[in-house]
Design a protein around this motif. Structure first.
Motif, PDB file in Angstrom:
ATOM      1  N   TRP A 261       9.662  -6.970 -31.498  1.00  0.00           N
ATOM      2  CA  TRP A 261      10.315  -6.751 -32.789  1.00  0.00           C
ATOM      3  C   TRP A 261      10.987  -5.385 -32.825  1.00  0.00           C
ATOM      4  CZ3 TRP A 261       9.188  -3.371 -37.005  1.00  0.00           C
ATOM      5  CH2 TRP A 261       9.916  -3.640 -38.162  1.00  0.00           C
ATOM      6  N   LEU A 262      10.307  -4.373 -32.336  1.00  0.00           N
ATOM      7  CA  LEU A 262      10.901  -3.038 -32.280  1.00  0.00           C
ATOM      8  C   LEU A 262      12.069  -3.013 -31.291  1.00  0.00           C
ATOM      9  CD1 LEU A 262       7.658  -0.852 -32.281  1.00  0.00           C
ATOM     10  CD2 LEU A 262       9.311  -1.056 -34.150  1.00  0.00           C
ATOM     11  N   ALA A 263      11.906  -3.715 -30.164  1.00  0.00           N
ATOM     12  CA  ALA A 263      12.974  -3.738 -29.164  1.00  0.00           C
ATOM     13  C   ALA A 263      14.226  -4.423 -29.694  1.00  0.00           C
ATOM     14  CB  ALA A 263      12.493  -4.449 -27.898  1.00  0.00           C
ATOM     15  N   ASP A 264      14.065  -5.393 -30.579  1.00  0.00           N
ATOM     16  CA  ASP A 264      15.208  -6.121 -31.134  1.00  0.00           C
ATOM     17  C   ASP A 264      15.902  -5.360 -32.252  1.00  0.00           C
ATOM     18  OD1 ASP A 264      16.129  -8.396 -29.937  1.00  0.00           O
ATOM     19  OD2 ASP A 264      14.597  -9.708 -30.777  1.00  0.00           O
ATOM     20  N   ALA A 265      15.503  -4.129 -32.512  1.00  0.00           N
ATOM     21  CA  ALA A 265      16.210  -3.325 -33.523  1.00  0.00           C
ATOM     22  C   ALA A 265      17.676  -3.132 -33.147  1.00  0.00           C
ATOM     23  CB  ALA A 265      15.522  -1.972 -33.693  1.00  0.00           C
ATOM     24  N   VAL A 266      17.970  -3.196 -31.864  1.00  0.00           N
ATOM     25  CA  VAL A 266      19.334  -2.946 -31.414  1.00  0.00           C
ATOM     26  C   VAL A 266      20.294  -4.049 -31.849  1.00  0.00           C
ATOM     27  CG1 VAL A 266      19.130  -4.123 -29.167  1.00  0.00           C
ATOM     28  CG2 VAL A 266      20.655  -2.138 -29.413  1.00  0.00           C
ATOM     29  N   ARG A 267      19.810  -5.271 -32.105  1.00  0.00           N
ATOM     30  CA  ARG A 267      20.712  -6.381 -32.385  1.00  0.00           C
ATOM     31  C   ARG A 267      21.367  -6.300 -33.771  1.00  0.00           C
ATOM     32  NH1 ARG A 267      19.164 -12.202 -31.032  1.00  0.00           N
ATOM     33  NH2 ARG A 267      21.430 -12.356 -31.192  1.00  0.00           N
ATOM     34  N   PRO A 268      20.631  -6.098 -34.865  1.00  0.00           N
ATOM     35  CA  PRO A 268      21.332  -5.954 -36.145  1.00  0.00           C
ATOM     36  C   PRO A 268      22.241  -4.731 -36.182  1.00  0.00           C
ATOM     37  CG  PRO A 268      18.989  -5.479 -36.413  1.00  0.00           C
ATOM     38  CD  PRO A 268      19.163  -6.074 -35.051  1.00  0.00           C
ATOM     39  N   ALA A 269      21.867  -3.683 -35.448  1.00  0.00           N
ATOM     40  CA  ALA A 269      22.736  -2.505 -35.393  1.00  0.00           C
ATOM     41  C   ALA A 269      24.071  -2.861 -34.741  1.00  0.00           C
ATOM     42  CB  ALA A 269      22.050  -1.380 -34.628  1.00  0.00           C
ATOM     43  N   ASP A 270      24.041  -3.709 -33.726  1.00  0.00           N
ATOM     44  CA  ASP A 270      25.272  -4.148 -33.083  1.00  0.00           C
ATOM     45  C   ASP A 270      26.147  -4.925 -34.062  1.00  0.00           C
ATOM     46  OD1 ASP A 270      26.756  -3.988 -30.752  1.00  0.00           O
ATOM     47  OD2 ASP A 270      26.081  -5.922 -29.995  1.00  0.00           O
ATOM     48  N   ASP A 271      25.509  -5.678 -34.966  1.00  0.00           N
ATOM     49  CA  ASP A 271      26.268  -6.459 -35.950  1.00  0.00           C
ATOM     50  C   ASP A 271      27.003  -5.572 -36.942  1.00  0.00           C
ATOM     51  OD1 ASP A 271      25.460  -8.813 -34.819  1.00  0.00           O
ATOM     52  OD2 ASP A 271      23.836  -9.173 -36.230  1.00  0.00           O
ATOM     53  N   ASN A 435      15.992  -4.161 -40.094  1.00  0.00           N
ATOM     54  CA  ASN A 435      14.912  -5.133 -39.947  1.00  0.00           C
ATOM     55  C   ASN A 435      13.790  -4.879 -40.950  1.00  0.00           C
ATOM     56  OD1 ASN A 435      16.133  -6.594 -37.923  1.00  0.00           O
ATOM     57  ND2 ASN A 435      15.118  -5.505 -36.259  1.00  0.00           N
ATOM     58  N   ALA A 436      13.495  -3.615 -41.191  1.00  0.00           N
ATOM     59  CA  ALA A 436      12.461  -3.295 -42.178  1.00  0.00           C
ATOM     60  C   ALA A 436      12.930  -3.658 -43.584  1.00  0.00           C
ATOM     61  CB  ALA A 436      12.104  -1.805 -42.107  1.00  0.00           C
ATOM     62  N   HIS A 437      14.200  -3.434 -43.864  1.00  0.00           N
ATOM     63  CA  HIS A 437      14.754  -3.767 -45.172  1.00  0.00           C
ATOM     64  C   HIS A 437      14.709  -5.269 -45.426  1.00  0.00           C
ATOM     65  CE1 HIS A 437      17.951  -4.151 -48.305  1.00  0.00           C
ATOM     66  NE2 HIS A 437      17.442  -2.995 -48.717  1.00  0.00           N
ATOM     67  N   ALA A 438      14.812  -6.064 -44.345  1.00  0.00           N
ATOM     68  CA  ALA A 438      14.755  -7.525 -44.465  1.00  0.00           C
ATOM     69  C   ALA A 438      13.324  -8.043 -44.517  1.00  0.00           C
ATOM     70  CB  ALA A 438      15.483  -8.163 -43.284  1.00  0.00           C
ATOM     71  N   SER A 439      12.341  -7.166 -44.345  1.00  0.00           N
ATOM     72  CA  SER A 439      10.943  -7.563 -44.300  1.00  0.00           C
ATOM     73  C   SER A 439      10.281  -7.397 -45.662  1.00  0.00           C
ATOM     74  CB  SER A 439      10.188  -6.714 -43.261  1.00  0.00           C
ATOM     75  OG  SER A 439      10.800  -6.787 -41.991  1.00  0.00           O
ATOM     76  N   ALA A 440       9.092  -7.942 -45.794  1.00  0.00           N
ATOM     77  CA  ALA A 440       8.321  -7.771 -47.022  1.00  0.00           C
ATOM     78  C   ALA A 440       8.073  -6.282 -47.255  1.00  0.00           C
ATOM     79  CB  ALA A 440       6.997  -8.517 -46.918  1.00  0.00           C
ATOM     80  N   GLY A 441       8.301  -5.818 -48.448  1.00  0.00           N
ATOM     81  CA  GLY A 441       8.145  -4.397 -48.767  1.00  0.00           C
ATOM     82  C   GLY A 441       9.438  -3.626 -48.638  1.00  0.00           C
ATOM     83  N   GLY A 442      10.310  -4.028 -47.694  1.00  0.00           N
ATOM     84  CA  GLY A 442      11.632  -3.436 -47.571  1.00  0.00           C
ATOM     85  C   GLY A 442      11.682  -2.027 -47.026  1.00  0.00           C
ATOM     86  N   ARG A 443      10.581  -1.560 -46.407  1.00  0.00           N
ATOM     87  CA  ARG A 443      10.576  -0.185 -45.888  1.00  0.00           C
ATOM     88  C   ARG A 443       9.966  -0.134 -44.490  1.00  0.00           C
ATOM     89  NH1 ARG A 443      11.403   3.927 -49.491  1.00  0.00           N
ATOM     90  NH2 ARG A 443      11.526   3.347 -51.698  1.00  0.00           N
ATOM     91  N   ARG A 444      10.369   0.892 -43.758  1.00  0.00           N
ATOM     92  CA  ARG A 444       9.733   1.137 -42.468  1.00  0.00           C
ATOM     93  C   ARG A 444       8.350   1.731 -42.678  1.00  0.00           C
ATOM     94  NH1 ARG A 444      14.602   4.693 -40.049  1.00  0.00           N
ATOM     95  NH2 ARG A 444      14.429   5.436 -42.184  1.00  0.00           N
ATOM     96  N   ARG A 445       7.429   1.372 -41.819  1.00  0.00           N
ATOM     97  CA  ARG A 445       6.115   2.003 -41.831  1.00  0.00           C
ATOM     98  C   ARG A 445       6.217   3.360 -41.163  1.00  0.00           C
ATOM     99  NH1 ARG A 445       2.939  -3.648 -40.438  1.00  0.00           N
ATOM    100  NH2 ARG A 445       3.317  -4.577 -42.502  1.00  0.00           N
TER     101      ARG A 445
END
Length: 489
Positions: A261-271, A435-445
């Motif tokens: 999940w952390l490794a896939d952070a690069v994909r939405p950034a590419d979008d 990705n954190a914004h799209a998750s429950a809570g909407g924030r990074r831990r």
């Protein structure tokens, strides 16, 4: 079971008339994303200071090699940051517009190909339920087509799902079906669905096809952004766009592995960067994703999906064919869809390997003009050379050859290196925010930002390893395979 797109309702009242709240749902969660620039500028400043402090002119073989290979990504980095700036501008414009209205003049057809395995069914169900829940409010005329293979493993469960939900039908691809060019895998399923759509009279300008993966869901923000885009094209007349794509995000709760999940952070950034700049400029020469891909049914009918037996990145090939036929007619919208990262590092590498394998073949596909393949070729070359560009590999080579000085041959080159490294940091930082914004809570831990930064060298190595494996498979002329990884629910 629905067999046709439900008829369109009556047109909305004329401008100035009172619109009933039920006919104009509010998109409370539709807030255009505004990427930050400081996560790029701050690393850039730090790296430049380090470069000026440590630079020693070098003219050895390793200095020349590094000057070339570490500078290759700079065009992609500059294009990416241009996309981020454009997205910030678009976000400011969208905030000034009224809430999106339903697209009552156009119909939406959601196409969801699935291999139909039992391990992919839970994600398929989650995704299809989201389409039925969120899309009708903005697209009163819509239908979901689940495209499966005849006799697939989860056929009974998929049929039961379609019966339990409105506006959903199953399109079964016969085992004996063959395309004219011998296309296989997902592109074959898309081609069958496309031919069926033509036969049923749905390949029209006022029908939009939304292509989705079987593990990718939508939300109210997705529907609102698409409706806003579709309505804007109707008002644009002869200058209307024919294709658009949004942002793929990965909610934390959909992840089986926190590492991937952390490794896939690069994909939405590419979008929000490279794809925003290229697809949003009108000609998608950087390729497209196979999900959250919105295209007019009439335009898809002219291009089709019959790309031949070697096609395993059919979405990117559609993009390049579209670029040739309809230059300047694509766009980008700020809506998000919600997918799932691979369940394991092994699946992560297999996924990247298939993409690289197909993209390398596409770069060498002479049926597409070189000017439409060039940018993608540069991006793919940077990707497959990733392991050879890795800092760890370079230090190993320097140690083995007794080289102390690894500076570039010119200070100007060092500036290019700083841009590239800062852009990589920006991608993981902003992608994690998305990705954190799209998750429950909407924030990074609290621990996620420092961990993702510390793991960038490892993430880059895994990404590059998958790309290099795909390139090797292409060079060895191995038989094309479309590997479908397990889909987390």
């Amino acid at each position: 079971m629905t067999t046709a797109i439900p008829p369109r309702p009556e047109p909305p009242p004329e401008a100035g008339a009172t619109t009933a709240p039920a006919r104009r749902p509010q998109a409370e969660s539709y807030v255009p994303w505004k990427p930050g620039l400081l996560p790029f500028l701050l690393p850039l400043a730090v790296i430049l200071v380090f470069c000026f402090w440590s630079y020693q002119p070098g003219g050895g073989a390793l200095n020349w090699v590094l000057s070339v290979v570490w500078s290759l990504p700079v065009i992609g980095s500059v294009v990416g940051m241009q996309g981020a700036v454009l997205m910030r501008r678009r976000a400011r414009q969208l905030r000034r517009l009224p809430p999106p209205s339903p697209a009552v003049h156009d119909a939406l057809l959601v196409v969801v190909p699935t291999v139909g395995r039992r391990d992919t069914y839970p994600a398929l169900r989650r995704s299809v339920e989201s389409y039925v829940r969120h899309l009708p409010a903005y697209f009163p005329s819509m239908r979901v087509d689940i495209v499966t293979e005849e006799g697939c493993e989860a056929a009974d469960a998929i049929a039961a799902l379609a019966r339990s939900l409105p506006r959903v039908r199953v399109v079964e691809v016969p085992a004996a079906y063959r395309t004219r060019n011998g296309t296989r895998f997902k592109a074959r399923a898309n081609q069958y669905s496309h031919e069926l759509r033509i036969a049923e009279g749905e390949a029209r300008d006022d029908v939009w096809v939304l292509h989705m993966d079987d593990d990718t869901a939508v939300g109210p923000d997705t529907a609102a952004a698409m409706a806003q885009f579709v309505n804007r094209q109707r008002r644009a007349g002869a200058k209307a766009k024919h294709l658009a794509q949004g942002i793929l995000t990965y909610p934390r709760e959909n992840a089986v592995s926190r590492f991937t999940w952390l490794a896939d952070a690069v994909r939405p950034a590419d979008d929000i960067a490279r794809f925003r700049a290229i697809t949003g400029s009108g000609t998608p020469i950087a390729g497209l994703h196979g999900e959250l891909l919105l295209i007019r049914a009439s335009i898809e009918a002219r291009i089709g999906w019959d790309f031949g037996p070697k096609a395993i990145v059919e979405d990117a090939q559609l993009a390049l064919n579209f670029s040739q036929c309809y230059p300047g007619r694509s766009d980008w919208f700020a809506g998000r869809c919600y997918g799932a990262s691979p369940a394991s590092v092994r699946d992560f590498v297999k996924q990247r390997e298939r993409w690289a394998w197909g993209l390398v073949g596409l770069v060498f596909n002479r049926t597409i003009k070189l000017r439409y393949r060039a940018f993608l070729g540069m991006c793919v070359a940077t990707w497959v050379l990733g392991p050879l560009q890795h800092v760890g590999f370079v230090l190993l080579v320097a140690w083995a050859t007794g080289t102390v000085n690894t500076s570039p041959v010119s200070m100007v080159i060092a500036v290019l290196w700083a841009i590239n490294f800062a852009y990589v940091v920006w991608c993981y930082w902003e992608g994690l925010r998305l990705n954190a914004h799209a998750s429950a809570g909407g924030r990074r831990r609290w621990w996620e930002p420092p961990v993702v930064l510390l793991l960038i060298p490892l993430f880059s190595l895994i990404e590059g390893w998958g790309g290099l494996r795909g390139f090797i498979r292409f060079v060895r002329r191995e038989e094309n395979k479309f590997v479908v990884i397990a889909k987390p629910a």
